[in-house]
Write a protein that holds these residues in place. Structure first.
Motif, PDB file in Angstrom:
ATOM      1  N   ILE A   1       0.819  -1.208   0.000  1.00 40.42           N
ATOM      2  CA  ILE A   1       0.000   0.000   0.000  1.00 40.42           C
ATOM      3  C   ILE A   1       0.853   1.259   0.000  1.00 40.42           C
ATOM      4  O   ILE A   1       0.447   2.300  -0.527  1.00 40.42           O
ATOM      5  CB  ILE A   1      -0.970  -0.024   1.199  1.00 40.42           C
ATOM      6  N   GLN A   2       2.042   1.184   0.538  1.00 43.92           N
ATOM      7  CA  GLN A   2       2.900   2.368   0.555  1.00 43.92           C
ATOM      8  C   GLN A   2       3.432   2.717  -0.831  1.00 43.92           C
ATOM      9  O   GLN A   2       3.994   3.784  -1.029  1.00 43.92           O
ATOM     10  CB  GLN A   2       4.023   2.171   1.564  1.00 43.92           C
ATOM     11  N   ASN A   3       3.226   1.822  -1.793  1.00 50.12           N
ATOM     12  CA  ASN A   3       3.544   2.137  -3.176  1.00 50.12           C
ATOM     13  C   ASN A   3       2.388   2.959  -3.763  1.00 50.12           C
ATOM     14  O   ASN A   3       1.241   2.531  -3.738  1.00 50.12           O
ATOM     15  CB  ASN A   3       3.728   0.842  -3.972  1.00 50.12           C
ATOM     16  N   ARG A   4       2.686   4.122  -4.292  1.00 48.27           N
ATOM     17  CA  ARG A   4       1.648   5.030  -4.781  1.00 48.27           C
ATOM     18  C   ARG A   4       0.882   4.499  -5.980  1.00 48.27           C
ATOM     19  O   ARG A   4      -0.154   5.066  -6.362  1.00 48.27           O
ATOM     20  CB  ARG A   4       2.259   6.395  -5.105  1.00 48.27           C
ATOM     21  N   LYS A   5       1.370   3.440  -6.591  1.00 51.77           N
ATOM     22  CA  LYS A   5       0.621   2.852  -7.706  1.00 51.77           C
ATOM     23  C   LYS A   5      -0.645   2.149  -7.236  1.00 51.77           C
ATOM     24  O   LYS A   5      -1.560   1.919  -8.031  1.00 51.77           O
ATOM     25  CB  LYS A   5       1.507   1.890  -8.493  1.00 51.77           C
ATOM     26  N   VAL A   6      -0.708   1.792  -5.956  1.00 48.39           N
ATOM     27  CA  VAL A   6      -1.916   1.181  -5.414  1.00 48.39           C
ATOM     28  C   VAL A   6      -2.960   2.274  -5.236  1.00 48.39           C
ATOM     29  O   VAL A   6      -2.757   3.231  -4.490  1.00 48.39           O
ATOM     30  CB  VAL A   6      -1.640   0.468  -4.082  1.00 48.39           C
ATOM     31  N   THR A   7      -4.090   2.136  -5.937  1.00 48.57           N
ATOM     32  CA  THR A   7      -5.089   3.204  -5.964  1.00 48.57           C
ATOM     33  C   THR A   7      -6.401   2.834  -5.283  1.00 48.57           C
ATOM     34  O   THR A   7      -7.287   3.693  -5.153  1.00 48.57           O
ATOM     35  CB  THR A   7      -5.385   3.609  -7.419  1.00 48.57           C
TER      36      THR A   7
END
Length: 336
Positions: A292-298
């Motif tokens: 979730i800390q990856n900004r690609k997860v929307t």
């Protein structure tokens, strides 16, 4: 698409305020507030605010029709409101600029699963269009199809959507007879194939004992990447996180879906298909937060919590705790 887009959401209800009650330590000091004092209950049909900062929107998918069709144990219909009630008294540790909405429920009350998935998709699209991060509370794992519909409509085919699924099962069964909680990712794969596009799907926590040889072959056929439960413990979380990050890096946007049967039954007895060798909650939390800390997860959904089969409400409480971790991870992501 398998289902047709409708003009408006017709299975929709605004959340009952009674779901958001709990302990009050102060009525004025924000540092002493709990989630039920922060959350804003809104009607998704009339909502028209577009956000610039961190905004999170909860929406329930009250449905276990897909589980029933898949010959599973029904009861997940009741999960969204039960999880809200468990989440209500968690403390608010986050920045004052963060906004938390509750956008009510889409309910499948008449066995019209396909229509309910479509209408969930409309609600998810509306949240994404408003720059709000959707957290979708199922319901059976058929919630993932409606989740995907919303992502696709929002992106208008302009970006590839990666699907990261924490699950003991592939959910890629044939659907020539009916769609269910076990068919979603095959449905999506076939729709993408019709558009000459690949299915971008990773499943983490697969149980060999929970999937037939045919399902493993189907996953290979559709290009699914998967990590078995025993591999997570053999290789360790850091290695698995690297594989997850590599998958996300190869996609432009990622929807994250969590089927609660990935958890060990000793921690999560109240699920549709309990797993005696499932993941420990702390391992799942570590993998999930890293993703979730990856900004690609929307967007995010949680599925297959079954309050009717729960023991002392502990699976519902665990689900609420996982949602709290999602909110915390999103807030940390915003601060970076």
């Amino acid at each position: 698409m398998y289902i047709q887009k409708k003009e408006e959401i017709r299975m929709y209800t605004v959340t009952d305020e009674k779901c958001w009650t709990g302990r009050i330590d102060s009525e004025t000091e924000v540092n002493m507030f709990r989630l039920h004092q922060i959350v804003r209950i809104e009607d998704v049909l009339s909502f028209n605010v577009k956000h610039k900062g961190m905004a999170i929107g909860l929406i329930g998918f009250r449905c276990d029709e897909g589980v029933r069709r898949n010959k599973g144990r029904v009861g997940a219909y009741k999960a969204p409101d039960a999880i809200r009630e468990a989440l209500a008294s968690f403390p608010w540790h986050f920045d004052d600029s963060v906004v938390l909405y509750d956008f009510g429920n889409v309910s499948c009350d008449d066995k019209e699963l396909e229509a309910a998935q479509d209408e969930l998709g409309e609600a998810v699209k509306k949240m994404l269009d408003a720059n709000i991060f959707p957290i979708i509370i199922g319901g059976g794992h058929e919630v993932a199809y409606g989740h995907y519909v919303g992502e696709k409509r929002h992106l208008k085919n302009q970006k590839s959507i990666g699907i990261l699924n924490f699950d003991a099962h592939f959910d890629m069964r044939p659907y020539d007879q009916t769609v269910s909680s076990g068919t979603m990712f095959r449905q999506i794969g076939d729709e993408l194939a019709a558009e000459n596009k690949p299915l971008r799907y990773m499943c983490v926590g697969i149980q060999k004992s929970g999937n037939t040889k045919h399902l493993f072959a189907t996953a290979e056929q559709y290009g699914c990447e998967y990590i078995r439960e025993d591999e997570i413990y053999s290789f360790g979380p850091e290695h698995i996180i690297e594989r997850i990050q590599a998958f996300m890096d190869a996609n432009e946007a990622v929807m994250l879906t969590l089927c609660s049967d990935v958890l060990d039954a000793s921690w999560a007895p109240g699920v549709s298909a309990p797993q005696p060798f499932g993941l420990e909650p702390k391992i799942l939390r570590r993998l999930m937060k890293a993703a979730i800390q990856n900004r690609k997860v929307t967007s995010f959904d949680i599925a297959e919590i079954n309050p009717e089969l729960d023991e002392d409400g502990r699976t519902v409480k665990l689900a609420a705790s996982l949602l709290y971790e999602v909110i915390e991870s999103l807030c940390q992501r915003e601060e970076e």
